[in-house]
Design a protein around this motif. Structure first.
Motif, PDB file in Angstrom:
ATOM      1  N   LEU A  40      72.067  -4.496  21.202  1.00 37.73           N
ATOM      2  CA  LEU A  40      72.194  -6.078  20.912  1.00 37.73           C
ATOM      3  C   LEU A  40      70.676  -6.535  21.044  1.00 37.73           C
ATOM      4  O   LEU A  40      70.109  -7.433  20.328  1.00 37.73           O
ATOM      5  CB  LEU A  40      73.049  -7.002  21.858  1.00 37.73           C
ATOM      6  CG  LEU A  40      74.392  -6.952  21.459  1.00 37.73           C
ATOM      7  CD1 LEU A  40      75.163  -7.969  22.399  1.00 37.73           C
ATOM      8  CD2 LEU A  40      74.986  -6.987  20.268  1.00 37.73           C
ATOM      9  N   PHE A  48      69.461 -11.439  15.682  1.00 40.87           N
ATOM     10  CA  PHE A  48      70.052 -12.535  16.454  1.00 40.87           C
ATOM     11  C   PHE A  48      68.998 -13.495  16.737  1.00 40.87           C
ATOM     12  O   PHE A  48      69.573 -14.886  16.821  1.00 40.87           O
ATOM     13  CB  PHE A  48      70.525 -11.957  17.825  1.00 40.87           C
ATOM     14  CG  PHE A  48      71.840 -11.198  17.827  1.00 40.87           C
ATOM     15  CD1 PHE A  48      72.963 -11.787  17.618  1.00 40.87           C
ATOM     16  CD2 PHE A  48      71.850  -9.834  17.991  1.00 40.87           C
ATOM     17  CE1 PHE A  48      74.128 -11.184  17.463  1.00 40.87           C
ATOM     18  CE2 PHE A  48      73.131  -8.939  17.933  1.00 40.87           C
ATOM     19  CZ  PHE A  48      74.252  -9.631  17.833  1.00 40.87           C
ATOM     20  N   ALA A  49      67.624 -12.962  16.871  1.00 38.39           N
ATOM     21  CA  ALA A  49      66.676 -14.361  17.104  1.00 38.39           C
ATOM     22  C   ALA A  49      66.589 -15.227  15.850  1.00 38.39           C
ATOM     23  O   ALA A  49      66.517 -16.358  16.024  1.00 38.39           O
ATOM     24  CB  ALA A  49      65.432 -13.633  17.220  1.00 38.39           C
TER      25      ALA A  49
ATOM     26  N   ARG B 253      80.344 -15.628  19.470  1.00 45.59           N
ATOM     27  CA  ARG B 253      79.344 -15.582  18.619  1.00 45.59           C
ATOM     28  C   ARG B 253      77.969 -15.950  19.257  1.00 45.59           C
ATOM     29  O   ARG B 253      76.805 -15.466  19.342  1.00 45.59           O
ATOM     30  CB  ARG B 253      79.484 -16.275  17.318  1.00 45.59           C
ATOM     31  CG  ARG B 253      78.456 -16.322  16.303  1.00 45.59           C
ATOM     32  CD  ARG B 253      78.206 -15.146  15.415  1.00 45.59           C
ATOM     33  NE  ARG B 253      77.025 -15.358  14.608  1.00 45.59           N
ATOM     34  CZ  ARG B 253      76.116 -14.396  14.455  1.00 45.59           C
ATOM     35  NH1 ARG B 253      76.441 -13.143  14.948  1.00 45.59           N
ATOM     36  NH2 ARG B 253      75.108 -14.672  13.875  1.00 45.59           N
ATOM     37  N   GLN B 254      78.167 -17.291  19.918  1.00 45.23           N
ATOM     38  CA  GLN B 254      77.033 -17.845  20.388  1.00 45.23           C
ATOM     39  C   GLN B 254      76.549 -17.058  21.627  1.00 45.23           C
ATOM     40  O   GLN B 254      75.215 -16.865  21.984  1.00 45.23           O
ATOM     41  CB  GLN B 254      77.480 -19.090  20.883  1.00 45.23           C
ATOM     42  CG  GLN B 254      77.506 -20.344  20.003  1.00 45.23           C
ATOM     43  CD  GLN B 254      76.347 -20.346  18.739  1.00 45.23           C
ATOM     44  OE1 GLN B 254      75.348 -19.953  19.256  1.00 45.23           O
ATOM     45  NE2 GLN B 254      76.498 -20.419  17.569  1.00 45.23           N
ATOM     46  N   MET B 256      76.740 -13.699  21.996  1.00 45.11           N
ATOM     47  CA  MET B 256      75.880 -12.260  21.300  1.00 45.11           C
ATOM     48  C   MET B 256      74.777 -13.044  20.973  1.00 45.11           C
ATOM     49  O   MET B 256      73.627 -12.306  20.932  1.00 45.11           O
ATOM     50  CB  MET B 256      76.724 -11.861  20.260  1.00 45.11           C
ATOM     51  CG  MET B 256      77.890 -10.927  20.876  1.00 45.11           C
ATOM     52  SD  MET B 256      79.091 -10.535  19.573  1.00 45.11           S
ATOM     53  CE  MET B 256      78.127  -9.373  18.583  1.00 45.11           C
ATOM     54  N   ILE B 257      74.611 -14.161  20.258  1.00 41.01           N
ATOM     55  CA  ILE B 257      72.999 -14.428  19.878  1.00 41.01           C
ATOM     56  C   ILE B 257      72.240 -14.642  21.060  1.00 41.01           C
ATOM     57  O   ILE B 257      70.933 -14.237  20.982  1.00 41.01           O
ATOM     58  CB  ILE B 257      73.550 -15.935  18.962  1.00 41.01           C
ATOM     59  CG1 ILE B 257      74.064 -15.549  17.700  1.00 41.01           C
ATOM     60  CG2 ILE B 257      72.139 -16.445  18.700  1.00 41.01           C
ATOM     61  CD1 ILE B 257      74.300 -16.782  16.756  1.00 41.01           C
ATOM     62  N   VAL B 259      72.221 -13.285  23.935  1.00 41.34           N
ATOM     63  CA  VAL B 259      71.960 -12.139  24.508  1.00 41.34           C
ATOM     64  C   VAL B 259      71.057 -11.253  23.537  1.00 41.34           C
ATOM     65  O   VAL B 259      69.984 -10.884  23.890  1.00 41.34           O
ATOM     66  CB  VAL B 259      73.374 -11.149  24.545  1.00 41.34           C
ATOM     67  CG1 VAL B 259      72.915  -9.739  25.332  1.00 41.34           C
ATOM     68  CG2 VAL B 259      74.059 -11.553  25.707  1.00 41.34           C
ATOM     69  N   GLY B 260      71.572 -11.320  22.218  1.00 45.70           N
ATOM     70  CA  GLY B 260      70.755 -10.554  21.279  1.00 45.70           C
ATOM     71  C   GLY B 260      69.109 -11.011  21.228  1.00 45.70           C
ATOM     72  O   GLY B 260      68.150 -10.311  21.085  1.00 45.70           O
ATOM     73  N   SER B 261      69.200 -12.576  20.946  1.00 46.45           N
ATOM     74  CA  SER B 261      67.699 -13.225  20.878  1.00 46.45           C
ATOM     75  C   SER B 261      67.052 -12.809  21.949  1.00 46.45           C
ATOM     76  O   SER B 261      65.955 -13.131  21.942  1.00 46.45           O
ATOM     77  CB  SER B 261      68.030 -14.449  20.499  1.00 46.45           C
ATOM     78  OG  SER B 261      68.629 -15.391  21.469  1.00 46.45           O
ATOM     79  N   GLY B 262      67.472 -12.661  23.176  1.00 46.65           N
ATOM     80  CA  GLY B 262      66.607 -12.499  24.277  1.00 46.65           C
ATOM     81  C   GLY B 262      65.575 -11.215  24.151  1.00 46.65           C
ATOM     82  O   GLY B 262      64.687 -11.318  24.647  1.00 46.65           O
ATOM     83  N   GLN B 274      69.357 -21.270  23.667  1.00 44.60           N
ATOM     84  CA  GLN B 274      70.813 -21.171  23.448  1.00 44.60           C
ATOM     85  C   GLN B 274      71.342 -21.788  24.633  1.00 44.60           C
ATOM     86  O   GLN B 274      72.507 -22.786  24.340  1.00 44.60           O
ATOM     87  CB  GLN B 274      71.452 -19.562  23.451  1.00 44.60           C
ATOM     88  CG  GLN B 274      70.966 -18.903  22.180  1.00 44.60           C
ATOM     89  CD  GLN B 274      71.934 -19.632  20.954  1.00 44.60           C
ATOM     90  OE1 GLN B 274      71.582 -20.336  20.289  1.00 44.60           O
ATOM     91  NE2 GLN B 274      73.240 -19.118  21.008  1.00 44.60           N
ATOM     92  N   GLU B 296      69.459 -13.900  28.032  1.00 47.33           N
ATOM     93  CA  GLU B 296      68.595 -14.500  26.962  1.00 47.33           C
ATOM     94  C   GLU B 296      67.247 -14.653  27.689  1.00 47.33           C
ATOM     95  O   GLU B 296      66.172 -14.878  27.133  1.00 47.33           O
ATOM     96  CB  GLU B 296      69.107 -16.018  26.649  1.00 47.33           C
ATOM     97  CG  GLU B 296      68.485 -16.502  25.489  1.00 47.33           C
ATOM     98  CD  GLU B 296      68.919 -18.010  24.996  1.00 47.33           C
ATOM     99  OE1 GLU B 296      69.666 -18.580  25.946  1.00 47.33           O
ATOM    100  OE2 GLU B 296      68.419 -18.379  24.106  1.00 47.33           O
TER     101      GLU B 296
END
Lengths: 635, 406
Positions: A40, A48-49, B253-254, B256-257, B259-262, B274, B296
């Motif tokens: 992830l 995701f970003a 979903r949020q 995961m976003i 965690v992933g966007s971190g 987030q 994040e």
């Protein structure tokens, strides 16, 4: 060994391995989590970003400040006026729970403000709801275009950061109003274009050129719109703003002289017609006036539907830019071109015709302005002065249609001039092929005769006529009309006109104004020698006897600085209707006054010119060509 | 012989405590306090903004209380475990009558969550029961241990709180496994559990699928009748994450976003969009979703640091268990380690979208007073086990030395 162990010890060693197994399982599970985190946060992080950006960032376009338009002297023709609006920021008024709580809060704030400022509300609950539903992160414009007093009271009342602010919106103003309406044009409201073509989430309104220079030079004036990134929270409220300032549009300088344009507009006095003034030295458009006009100031920021309907239905068609879109038979103003075409064919300026008031060819009868004719032995110069129809019919027929059309095309007839204005018409130079194609019959000598006096099928715009006049004035240079100062003067072509030929035409045009009974004597101006040619173009069915009044003129006679073409629809005649208008225009240009008709005596020297014998007094000597002078002087 | 200087109250015995486990716990608590602060820093309420202080105070109390417990012989404490167990079950039983309802579930009574106390109490009771000298590890023992777990499980299921109830199963299974229960007995127990879980999942899936024929649907409804609608939807969201992306699947979903966007190193402390913008549900960002906030803001570096802390903590607790002088201490360690592991695994697994969304707090990190207190005290007991085995070993060593001298 094992057998030696006590029961408890065996149990203990079993327990150790079992706990060890548990530990291994836990560590493996933690590694599984770590693996997932790697996927992830490292491998798919970018996706995701961007999802995160997509869901929380909204893009808004900020329109750039539109460039202003100035005339050649720096007079402002299109300006931006700040329009002050009171904006509410919904996120500062948000209430938890149902949306209606927030709507109530905004509604209550508007009521409160309305009371404090003493102004009635401009938007109701429905608009608030629609705003919250559709463009929550944007400021809600509660009052638009408030007056200065309200603005001042608002600044006094409201502390900063109270969820309200003044938002400035530029609005276009046209100080010259109707005078420049067709030329400058106008803007409409439109969404600004994104420089990178990306879509915006919410519409903001900018300006877009809809007509005139505003339309053709929109790219210069509009600049590059900026962007705004709004971060919104999960409920859609605005959280923060990031600005990317727009690049303002460039100002535009025109070659137009407002002073002159105003004089033209005043001289036309609401009659249907047009005036175009060109500087024959460089092709600058000094005035481009179409009448009747309309008040363009009433059309911003948006055109009121009833006003638009009224303008569309007006029989005087005020929306039409007659100067470039109006197509008219040029009438007698075409005669100098015929004369030059004939001279180029080798015909002599002393080609003599006896005028008895009518020219007959086949079944066609063309009447002359002088009912009983201009008399015998009319020369070319005299024919130009008195605008003798039979003379030019004969001359034209003699020279041939090809010579005339060739010269006319060289002089810019039948081709768009390329002025930076929308909707220009090309006009028409008829010939045999054209007639066969559209009318089904061949070209006749009668058609040539009609063409020779600028009647029949020939059509031109006032702008074309003005450029043709400028070409006559400067001795053969056909300019591309230059309307914006940032365009370079461009020569379309140099028409070969021998100086002696030009002298004949100049002399004739001089006589039109300056002969004691010259048809264009009303175009005289104090202190400046004007050369001109009148025209009274008939149009429509013969029996209606409807006529357009034309006059083309240039001045001063030597080293001309200005060439003017004027048309007034349904005028009496060129000399009576159009000439005073030209005089007013030229007088304004030279800073003088039109000469009263009583002042004819002043030009006593010209008395001799009267009659056919007056030919000896040339007003214009062909310059730099002594041989030609001798030739002309010779009988 | 030189007179040895000894600290009062046997404080010197603390040198035998498991300092790795202690250090990992302190680190996790510190992370927790920081990210409770971060999670609530942008909330409107001053009470929420000060929540991290609440947690810090409780952490201090837990550390102090844990050290006190560590000094007492854990066997003396375990002796009281039947009473504690009965008290916990009684409290659980009282919840439906006197409890407060929040978010569709009745879990709280007098401001505490009896279910969290019941977890620790059950571990202690089973450890005590299986640690008897005469424990036989036969079917009867197994059945009684299972009963000890099933009573609170059923009571918690009624709250309803599926996640908390389910956590009893692996904890008890691990303890039975470590106690040396015959593998075939344990295996059949696990098999029964897996089968039951499989049937329930299939039933829920069948119920959620609109294409299920009516007869099968009625059957499925009967099989899942013990579950609330709320738990069924949570399970369905997990089984079919794209079922309703803007509705129930939204949180997953949020998270995961977030965690992933971190990314690798995160967006920076207090800079998690987030969380700030409320995409991570604000009511639970400080407890159930605290890992998403951390992941994040600190990225892969931060989240793997957290996992390493748990690894150290779990292994050292298990090591303390392996070194324990007798069964009750050993099983206590295994039980507590498994409880911490299950919570951490389920919580992180939920945050990264591997597991369904359940309200399982992250041990020592999430905000949650009852769980933190119960776990803190249980850790005190675990340290007590380490201290006791250390003391005993040093005594044996001393005895050996004396023997040699003699």
């Amino acid at each position: 060994m094992r057998g030696g162990m006590k029961r408890e010890e065996i149990a203990e060693s079993h327990a150790f391995w079992r706990i060890f197994a548990l530990g291994v399982m836990m560590v493996l599970a933690l590694f599984a989590l770590g693996h997932r985190l790697w996927a992830l946060q490292i491998e798919e992080s970018r996706a995701f970003a961007s999802s995160q950006m997509r869901q929380s960032v909204r893009r808004v376009l900020l329109p750039a400040t539109r460039g202003r338009i100035f005339d050649r002297d720096g007079v402002c023709l299109a300006d931006n006026r700040p329009s002050y609006c009171i904006a509410l920021f919904i996120e500062d008024l948000r209430r938890p729970g149902a949306w209606s709580n927030t709507v109530n809060a905004v509604d209550a704030r508007l009521d409160e403000l309305s009371l404090q400022l003493g102004i009635p509300r401009q938007i109701g609950r429905t608009e608030i709801e629609r705003h919250i539903y559709r463009q929550l992160p944007m400021p809600l414009l509660a009052w638009q275009d408030i007056d200065e007093e309200t603005h001042a009271r608002f600044e006094e009342l409201v502390t900063p950061n109270a969820g309200m602010d003044i938002v400035v919106q530029p609005e276009r103003v046209y100080p010259e109003g109707a005078v420049m309406a067709h030329l400058v044009g106008r803007v409409g409201r439109d969404k600004p274009k994104a420089p990178d073509g990306e879509k915006a989430h919410y519409d903001t309104m900018g300006m877009k050129g809809r007509d005139g220079i505003e339309l053709t030079r929109d790219a210069t004036l509009s600049g590059v719109s900026g962007g705004q990134l709004l971060t919104v929270d999960v409920s859609g409220y605005r959280r923060s703003v990031m600005d990317n300032r727009p690049t303002p549009g460039s100002d535009l300088k025109l070659t137009i002289s407002t002073r002159l344009q105003r004089a033209c507009y005043a001289a036309l006095a609401g009659r249907r017609g047009a005036i175009v003034a060109i500087d024959p030295r460089n092709g600058d458009v000094l005035a481009l006036c179409s009448s009747p006009s309309y008040d363009v100031s009433a059309m911003t920021p948006r055109v009121p539907a009833d006003l638009w309907q009224k303008l569309l239905e007006d029989p005087a068609t005020p929306l039409l830019n007659r100067a470039i879109t109006g197509l008219y038979p040029p009438g007698s103003t075409f005669k100098p071109a015929v004369a030059l075409a004939a001279l180029r064919q080798g015909l002599s300026p002393n080609f003599l015709v006896d005028c008895n008031g009518v020219f007959e060819i086949g079944s066609l009868r063309i009447r002359c302005a002088a009912r009983y004719g201009h008399g015998d032995n009319i020369t070319m110069r005299k024919a130009l002065e008195v605008s003798c129809n039979p003379y030019f019919c004969e001359l034209g027929v003699k020279a041939g249609v090809d010579a005339i059309t060739t010269f006319a095309r060289e002089a810019g007839f039948g081709t768009r001039t390329g002025i930076s204005l929308p909707g220009e018409a090309a006009g028409l130079v008829p010939d045999d092929a054209w007639k066969r194609r559209t009318k089904g019959g061949g070209w006749s000598k009668g058609d040539t005769a009609n063409l020779s006096i600028g009647q029949g099928f020939l059509l031109a715009t006032p702008l074309q006529i003005a450029l043709y006049t400028a070409m006559l004035a400067n001795g053969g240079t056909l300019w591309r009309p230059r309307l914006c100062a940032d365009e370079a003067p461009t020569i379309v072509r140099k028409v070969a006109i021998p100086a002696k030929d030009l002298a004949v035409v100049h002399n004739g045009m001089f006589d039109v104004v300056n002969a004691p009974k010259g048809g264009g004597r009303r175009a005289r101006v104090n202190g400046v020698t004007v050369a001109a040619k009148t025209g009274t173009a008939e149009y429509g069915p013969m029996r209606n006897r409807r006529k357009h009044a034309w006059m083309i003129a240039f001045a001063p006679l030597h080293d001309p600085e200005i060439a003017v073409a004027t048309i007034i629809e349904d005028g009496e005649s060129g000399g009576t209707t159009a000439a005073p208008v030209v005089a007013a225009t030229l007088a304004e240009y030279f800073g003088t006054t039109p000469e009263p008709l009583e002042g004819l005596e002043r030009l006593g020297g010209l008395e001799r010119l009267e009659g056919p014998e007056g030919l000896e007094g040339p007003a214009v000597e062909p310059r730099g060509d002594p041989a030609a002078r001798e030739e002309e002087a010779a009988p | 012989m030189k007179k040895k200087f000894t600290l009062p109250f046997g404080l010197g015995n603390l040198r035998f405590a498991n300092w790795f486990a202690f250090g990992a716990m302190i680190a996790l608590m510190a992370v927790g306090i920081c990210y409770i602060y971060s999670a609530n820093a942008f909330r409107d309420s001053a009470r929420l903004q000060a929540l991290y202080l609440d947690q810090a105070r409780l952490c201090a109390i837990c550390i102090a209380g844990g050290l006190v417990l560590a000094l007492i012989d854990y066997r003396d404490i375990l002796r009281w475990s039947p009473l504690l167990y009965i008290a916990a079950v009684a409290l659980l039983a009282a919840v439906p009558f006197f409890g407060t309802t929040r978010m569709g579930a009745t879990r709280w009574i007098f401001g505490i969550q009896p279910s969290e106390i019941a977890k620790v109490a059950t571990i202690m009771a089973i450890a005590h029961f299986l640690g008897r000298r005469d424990a036989a590890r036969d079917v009867l023992d197994l059945a009684f241990s299972a009963l000890l777990a099933i009573i609170p499980m059923v009571l918690i299921l009624m709250e309803p709180d599926l996640g908390t109830a389910l956590v009893f199963a692996p904890v008890v299974a691990a303890m039975l496994f470590a106690s040396g229960t015959a593998p075939r007995l344990l295996l059949s127990l696990v098999l029964v559990c897996v089968l039951a879980a499989g049937i329930i999942l299939a039933a829920v899936a069948a119920e959620g699928n609109p294409k299920t024929p009516p007869t099968a649907r009625r059957l499925a409804e009967r099989a899942t009748s013990f579950m609330g609608k709320y738990q069924k939807t949570r399970l369905l969201d997990f089984l079919f994450p794209d079922r309703d992306p803007l509705g129930r699947g939204w949180n997953r979903r949020q998270s995961m976003i977030a965690v992933g966007s971190g990314g690798a190193f995160g967006k920076g402390f207090l800079k998690g969009d987030q969380n700030i913008l409320g995409y991570i549900p604000q009511q639970v960002s400080a407890n159930d979703f605290i890992f998403s906030v951390l992941a994040e803001e600190k990225g892969f570096a931060g989240s793997s640091f957290l996992l390493v802390c748990y690894g150290i903590l779990l292994l050292s607790v298990l090591a303390a268990g392996a070194a324990a002088p007798e069964d009750s201490g050993r099983l206590l360690c295994v039980g507590v380690a498994t409880l911490v592991f299950c919570h951490a695994f389920v919580n992180v697994g939920m945050s990264v979208g591997m597991l369904p969304i359940t309200g399982m707090p992250l041990p020592f990190v999430s905000y949650g007073r009852t769980f933190l207190a119960a776990l803190g005290l249980a850790f005190g007991l675990v340290q007590g086990v380490a201290v006791r085995s250390g003391v005993q070993k040093s005594k044996e060593k001393q005895k050996g030395n004396e023997h040699r001298v003699n």
